[in-house]
Design an enzyme around this catalytic site. Structure first.
Site, PDB file in Angstrom:
ATOM      1  CE  LYS A   1      -3.210   5.990  -1.040  1.00  0.00           C
ATOM      2  NZ  LYS A   1      -4.145   6.837  -1.799  1.00  0.00           N
TER       3      LYS A   1
ATOM      4  CE1 TYR B   1      -3.494   2.748   0.936  1.00  0.00           C
ATOM      5  CE2 TYR B   1      -1.977   3.313   2.715  1.00  0.00           C
ATOM      6  CZ  TYR B   1      -3.079   3.614   1.945  1.00  0.00           C
ATOM      7  OH  TYR B   1      -3.773   4.784   2.159  1.00  0.00           O
TER       8      TYR B   1
END
Ligand code: ADP
Length: 255
Positions: free
Chosen positions: A162, A158
Site C-alpha cells: 500500500k 501489506y
C-alpha cells in the site's frame, strides 16, 4: 429545480466493485450521474452490484486487475458500452491474515504485491495512453490504506504494497500533470468489509472488533459510503486543482 450530479456524463471503471468499499464507490458514482464498469475477479458479485443499480448505468465484468489483458478488456467495455472512459478507481485489494513479518509466506507476499501494486502498474500502462489519445485529461483514484502512512507490525508486507500504491500515485501525478491527468490516493482505515477478520489477526469476536475500533478516534470502522463520498469528491470538478494528494479517511487514526 433539478440538480445535476457531480459526475454527470462521466464514465468510470471501479475495480473490486463487487464487495466492500467498492460497492460504496459504485453506488455513489451512479448517484452522482456517472456510468460505471464494475470490474471484479468475482464475476457473480460484479454482476450483482451492477444489476442493483438503475438500468443502463452500469455493467459488471469479470477481470483480474493484475492482468494486462483484463485491463484492455475493461477499457473496451467502457468505450463500447458507454462511449468513453474518464475515471479509474483502483480499489481492488487483498490482505493476508495478520501475522509477524517473518512468518508471512512467500505466496501471501507475492499476492499482495501482485493485486495491490501491480494493478496500479497495469492500469497506468493501459489507460494513460487512452487518455493521451483523447487529449481531454483523465482521472485515477487509487485506494491505498492507513497501513501506508502508519505501518502495522502484523501487516508489514501489506503495508509495503500500500505504501507502493501511495508513492506510485504521487509519482504518476507529477509525471502526467501537464496532460491534466490527475492521480489521487485515499487512505481508508479498516472498514466494515470482508477484510476485518484478517486485520484482527486473532479470533474474530465482538470484543476484538471493539478493541480495534477503540484505536480509531471517531470510534467506528469506515463504511463503504465513507470511501464512496471521498472518491466522488476527488473525481469531481470540485477537485480539479487537486493532484498527488493523499486523503486519510480514517476517523482520526493517523493523527
Ligand atoms: P475492501 O476492504 O478493500 O473493500 P473486500 O475484500 O471487501 O475488501 O473487497 C475487495 C474486492 O476486490 C472484492 O470484491 C474482491 O473480489 C476484489 N478483488 C480481489 N482481488 C482482485 C483481483 N485480482 N482483480 C479484481 N478484483 C479483485
Amino acid at each position: 429545480m433539478s440538480h445535476p450530479g457531480r459526475l454527470e456524463g462521466k464514465v468510470a471503471i471501479v475495480t473490486g466493485g463487487g464487495a466492500g468499499f467498492g460497492v460504496g464507490i459504485v453506488e455513489k458514482f451512479v448517484f452522482e450521474g456517472a456510468k460505471v464498469v464494475v470490474l471484479d475477479i468475482n464475476e457473480e458479485d460484479a454482476k450483482k452490484v451492477s444489476s442493483a443499480q438503475p438500468p443502463n448505468l452500469s455493467v459488471g465484468l469479470k477481470g483480474d486487475v493484475s492482468c494486462e489483458a483484463d485491463w484492455k478488456a475493461a477499457l473496451d467495455a467502457a468505450v463500447e458500452t458507454f462511449g468513453r472512459l474518464d475515471i479509474v478507481v483502483n480499489n481492488a485489494g487483498v490482505v493476508y491474515k495478520a501475522c509477524p513479518s517473518i512468518e508471512t509466506s512467500e505466496e501471501d507476499y507475492d499476492r499482495v504485491m501482485r493485486v495491490n501494486l501491480k494493478s496500479i502498474y497495469w492500469s497506468s500502462k493501459v489507460i494513460i495512453p487512452y487518455f493521451l489519445a483523447q487529449n481531454v485529461g483523465g482521472l485515477f483514484i487509487n485506494i491505498s490504506s492507513m497501513a501506508s502512512p502508519r505501518p502495522r507490525p502484523s501487516l508489514v508486507w501489506y503495508g509495503a504494497s500500500k505504501g507502493g500504491v501511495t508513492n506510485a500515485t504521487k509519482g504518476l501525478a507529477i509525471e502526467w500533470a501537464k496532460h491534466n491527468i490527475r492521480f489521487n490516493v485515499i487512505h481508508p482505515v479498516a472498514g466494515e468489509t470482508n477484510m476485518v477478520p484478517l486485520f484482527l489477526g486473532g479470533p474474530d469476536s465482538p470484543e476484538a472488533r471493539i478493541g480495534m475500533m477503540s484505536t480509531i478516534p471517531l470510534g467506528r470502522f469506515a463504511l463503504p459510503a465513507d470511501i464512496g463520498n471521498a472518491a466522488a469528491f476527488l473525481a469531481s470538478d470540485e477537485a480539479s486543482m487537486i493532484t498527488g494528494a493523499a486523503l486519510d479517511v480514517d476517523g482520526g487514526r493517523g493523527i
